[in-house]
Every structure is written in C-alpha cells, then in structure tokens.
Motif scaffolding. Structure first.
Motif, PDB file in Angstrom:
ATOM      1  N   ASP A  11      38.969  47.428  40.469  1.00  0.00           N
ATOM      2  CA  ASP A  11      38.667  48.851  40.611  1.00  0.00           C
ATOM      3  C   ASP A  11      39.893  49.638  41.043  1.00  0.00           C
ATOM      4  N   LEU A  12      40.935  48.958  41.492  1.00  0.00           N
ATOM      5  CA  LEU A  12      42.136  49.644  41.945  1.00  0.00           C
ATOM      6  C   LEU A  12      43.127  49.882  40.819  1.00  0.00           C
ATOM      7  N   VAL A  13      43.252  48.930  39.927  1.00  0.00           N
ATOM      8  CA  VAL A  13      44.227  49.029  38.841  1.00  0.00           C
ATOM      9  C   VAL A  13      43.551  48.668  37.527  1.00  0.00           C
ATOM     10  N   ARG A  14      43.781  49.469  36.501  1.00  0.00           N
ATOM     11  CA  ARG A  14      43.283  49.158  35.165  1.00  0.00           C
ATOM     12  C   ARG A  14      44.453  49.162  34.193  1.00  0.00           C
ATOM     13  N   MET A  15      44.381  48.262  33.231  1.00  0.00           N
ATOM     14  CA  MET A  15      45.445  48.120  32.247  1.00  0.00           C
ATOM     15  C   MET A  15      44.966  48.718  30.929  1.00  0.00           C
ATOM     16  N   LEU A 113      54.153  43.219  37.275  1.00  0.00           N
ATOM     17  CA  LEU A 113      53.210  43.798  36.318  1.00  0.00           C
ATOM     18  C   LEU A 113      53.249  43.070  34.980  1.00  0.00           C
ATOM     19  N   SER A 114      54.419  42.613  34.577  1.00  0.00           N
ATOM     20  CA  SER A 114      54.511  41.847  33.322  1.00  0.00           C
ATOM     21  C   SER A 114      53.693  40.567  33.420  1.00  0.00           C
ATOM     22  N   ALA A 115      53.792  39.889  34.566  1.00  0.00           N
ATOM     23  CA  ALA A 115      53.020  38.664  34.765  1.00  0.00           C
ATOM     24  C   ALA A 115      51.525  38.963  34.831  1.00  0.00           C
ATOM     25  N   LEU A 116      51.171  40.064  35.491  1.00  0.00           N
ATOM     26  CA  LEU A 116      49.765  40.440  35.608  1.00  0.00           C
ATOM     27  C   LEU A 116      49.175  40.742  34.235  1.00  0.00           C
ATOM     28  N   ALA A 117      49.948  41.421  33.398  1.00  0.00           N
ATOM     29  CA  ALA A 117      49.465  41.749  32.054  1.00  0.00           C
ATOM     30  C   ALA A 117      49.296  40.500  31.194  1.00  0.00           C
ATOM     31  N   ALA A 118      50.146  39.499  31.424  1.00  0.00           N
ATOM     32  CA  ALA A 118      50.125  38.303  30.573  1.00  0.00           C
ATOM     33  C   ALA A 118      49.017  37.330  30.949  1.00  0.00           C
ATOM     34  N   GLU A 119      48.543  37.369  32.203  1.00  0.00           N
ATOM     35  CA  GLU A 119      47.558  36.401  32.666  1.00  0.00           C
ATOM     36  C   GLU A 119      46.153  36.987  32.545  1.00  0.00           C
ATOM     37  N   ALA A 120      45.559  36.818  31.373  1.00  0.00           N
ATOM     38  CA  ALA A 120      44.259  37.425  31.104  1.00  0.00           C
ATOM     39  C   ALA A 120      43.165  36.884  32.011  1.00  0.00           C
ATOM     40  N   GLU A 121      43.288  35.622  32.473  1.00  0.00           N
ATOM     41  CA  GLU A 121      42.224  35.049  33.289  1.00  0.00           C
ATOM     42  C   GLU A 121      42.115  35.723  34.649  1.00  0.00           C
ATOM     43  N   PHE A 122      43.156  36.461  35.068  1.00  0.00           N
ATOM     44  CA  PHE A 122      43.109  37.147  36.355  1.00  0.00           C
ATOM     45  C   PHE A 122      42.349  38.466  36.283  1.00  0.00           C
ATOM     46  N   SER A 125      38.666  38.375  37.834  1.00  0.00           N
ATOM     47  CA  SER A 125      38.446  37.358  38.852  1.00  0.00           C
ATOM     48  C   SER A 125      38.751  37.918  40.236  1.00  0.00           C
ATOM     49  N   ALA A 126      38.333  37.154  41.252  1.00  0.00           N
ATOM     50  CA  ALA A 126      38.645  37.546  42.627  1.00  0.00           C
ATOM     51  C   ALA A 126      40.149  37.550  42.851  1.00  0.00           C
ATOM     52  N   MET A 127      40.847  36.627  42.218  1.00  0.00           N
ATOM     53  CA  MET A 127      42.299  36.606  42.317  1.00  0.00           C
ATOM     54  C   MET A 127      42.892  37.879  41.719  1.00  0.00           C
ATOM     55  N   GLY A 128      42.301  38.351  40.624  1.00  0.00           N
ATOM     56  CA  GLY A 128      42.774  39.586  40.003  1.00  0.00           C
ATOM     57  C   GLY A 128      42.653  40.767  40.941  1.00  0.00           C
ATOM     58  N   ASP A 129      41.581  40.799  41.731  1.00  0.00           N
ATOM     59  CA  ASP A 129      41.408  41.895  42.682  1.00  0.00           C
ATOM     60  C   ASP A 129      42.491  41.856  43.750  1.00  0.00           C
TER      61      ASP A 129
END
Length: 283
Positions: A11-15, A113-122, A125-129
């Motif tokens: 809810d904090l960041v959207r791509m 941010l590049s790593a965050l964009a590449a890791e779709a499983e995050f 998920s709770a890790m993504g939050d």
C-alpha cells in the motif's frame, strides 16, 4: 485508452508501466530509466539525457519535462506524498531533477528499486511490504539530499520539514507515554514513516527515540513522586503508570539519570528540599 498496468508491491509503493493521467496529485512518481533515450527539459536549463539506471521524479501534470525516444522504457514507482515527511512545495521542486545512478544515494536507490522491480515474488508478500517501507525511507532521504544540494543544508526546506515531523512525533510521544507498548515501531506506524527514518530524525537531533521516550518517562515519574510526599503511592505504582514494566529496571535507570534512587528522591522531596525545584535535575 488502455488500462494502466500496475503491480502492487504494498500500500506504500506501487510499480507502474506508465505514468497515469492528471488528477493524482496526492502521489509522487519516480521514473527508473531502463533503456532507450529519455531527455529532461526543465525551464531555464539545458536538455539532459538519462542513462539506464538513472531516475527522475515525475508529475503527471508536467509531462513536458520528459521526452522519449523510440524503444525507450521506464519503470515508475508511486508513493503517497505524505508518507515522505517532506513539505509539498519541496516535493514539487525535485520534479524533473535527474538522479544519477553512479554514486551516493542515487546508486543506492537505483540498485534497490531495480532489484525490487525484478523480484516479482516480493510484490504481494509480507516481505514485499517490508521492502516497500524501506523504499519509502530511501525516497525520503533522496528527496532531502536533492533539496540540500540545491539550497544548502542551512536553508533547505527538507530540514524544516524534518523538524516539523519531529515536533509532531514528540507531541505524539507525550500523549502516549503511559502506554507500555509505545515503541519505535508503533510511533513510526502512527506517522506513516519507516522505523529507519524515525531513527534518522532523532539521530539528526543528537539523540535516539528510545532515549527520548525513556527520559520523558523518567521526568514524569520524578515529578509525580515529588507530588506524592505522603507516600500513599508506591514507587512501583508510579513506574508502572508511566510505562515501566519492571520496577527494578526503573530504579536502576532512575539512579543512573538522577544520582539517587526513586525512594531517596521521594523522601528528599517530602522533606521540602525539592518542593520548589522539582523541574530541575536532582543534586
């Protein structure tokens, strides 16, 4: 019109795959250049070109800032402006400013941010939050760095905004001092900021959030013990009322801060020696 493609990180960041139309002024967008040619045109400045990995803050209402070549690709990240803890006029000042990925905060944010964009499983998920909260914290620091580079640290609006946020946090702490569950996590959550950014605000002021909370609780206990000179209220009861769960820990902390135990202070105040001086440090 095709539907905007959006990936939920939290809810904090959207791509996003593209910037939306105007009318979403509550958000701030950061474009991460992936490939192709992207030029920045700001009023009164020469045209600047982005390299892959470079970033730029964007506003849907100011699309003329960006010019795209063929086969260009950017990934956009969106976050609510109020989560950054920076004044609105200052956020507008960073729109269109190129952020290079080669060094400093630019390198850190671009890589994250590049790593965050590449890791779709995050993304769901709770890790993504958790990662999204870290991203918001990094963006807030990046904004402050850009503002400081523009105006200098003494006159930066970012410093003023940080001071305003710190004042609100201190007022919140005063209101919740009696709650044992008051913690950096609960304070950060109540102000929509990350724990890391919370610690940074207090660090810049020369202390820590834990030290500040502890000292304010100690001060409150000291004043209450001075008022209860008839000893009907025990030291343990006062400590518990102000958020100390362990009486022995409270006694040690009180002695370290004031040079005497809570019982000694209560007796000293009851003798009249401290009645006119309870707002000062114990002798």
């Amino acid at each position: 019109m095709t539907e905007l493609s959006m990936t939920r990180v939290s809810d904090l960041v959207r791509m996003l795959s593209a910037m939306p139309d105007e009318g979403e002024g509550e958000f701030l967008y950061l474009g991460l250049h992936v490939r192709g040619t992207v030029a920045l045109t700001r009023a009164g400045e020469d045209e600047a070109f982005l390299e892959p990995g470079d970033m730029v803050f964007c506003d849907p209402a100011r699309r003329d800032v960006l010019r795209f070549g063929e086969d260009s690709l950017m990934t956009y990240f969106r976050t609510t402006r109020r989560h950054l803890g920076v004044a609105e006029p200052d956020l507008d000042r960073v729109v269109g400013v190129p952020v290079r990925h080669g060094a400093g905060m630019g390198a850190l944010v671009s890589g994250f941010l590049s790593a965050l964009a590449a890791e779709a499983e995050f993304h769901r998920s709770a890790m993504g939050d958790r990662l999204a909260r870290s991203a918001v914290d990094l963006l807030a620091v990046l904004v402050m760095e850009l503002l400081q580079a523009e105006t200098g640290p003494e006159t930066s609006g970012a410093s003023k905004a940080g001071g305003e946020m710190l004042s609100r946090i201190r007022a919140f702490i005063e209101e919740h001092l009696t709650e044992p569950e008051l913690s950096p996590e609960s304070i950060a959550r109540a102000h929509h900021i990350s724990v890391r950014y919370l610690h940074k605000l207090f660090q810049d002021d020369g202390t820590t959030v834990g030290q500040w909370v502890r000292q304010r609780r100690l001060d409150a206990c000291r004043q209450e013990l001075a008022r209860t000179s008839n000893r009907r209220t025990t030291v343990a009861a006062v400590a518990h009322r102000w958020g100390f769960s362990s009486p022995s820990h409270f006694s040690r902390t009180f002695r370290d801060a004031y040079g005497m135990s809570p019982s000694e202070w209560q007796a000293w105040a009851a003798s009249g020696a401290g009645s006119a001086d309870t707002d000062k440090r114990c002798p």
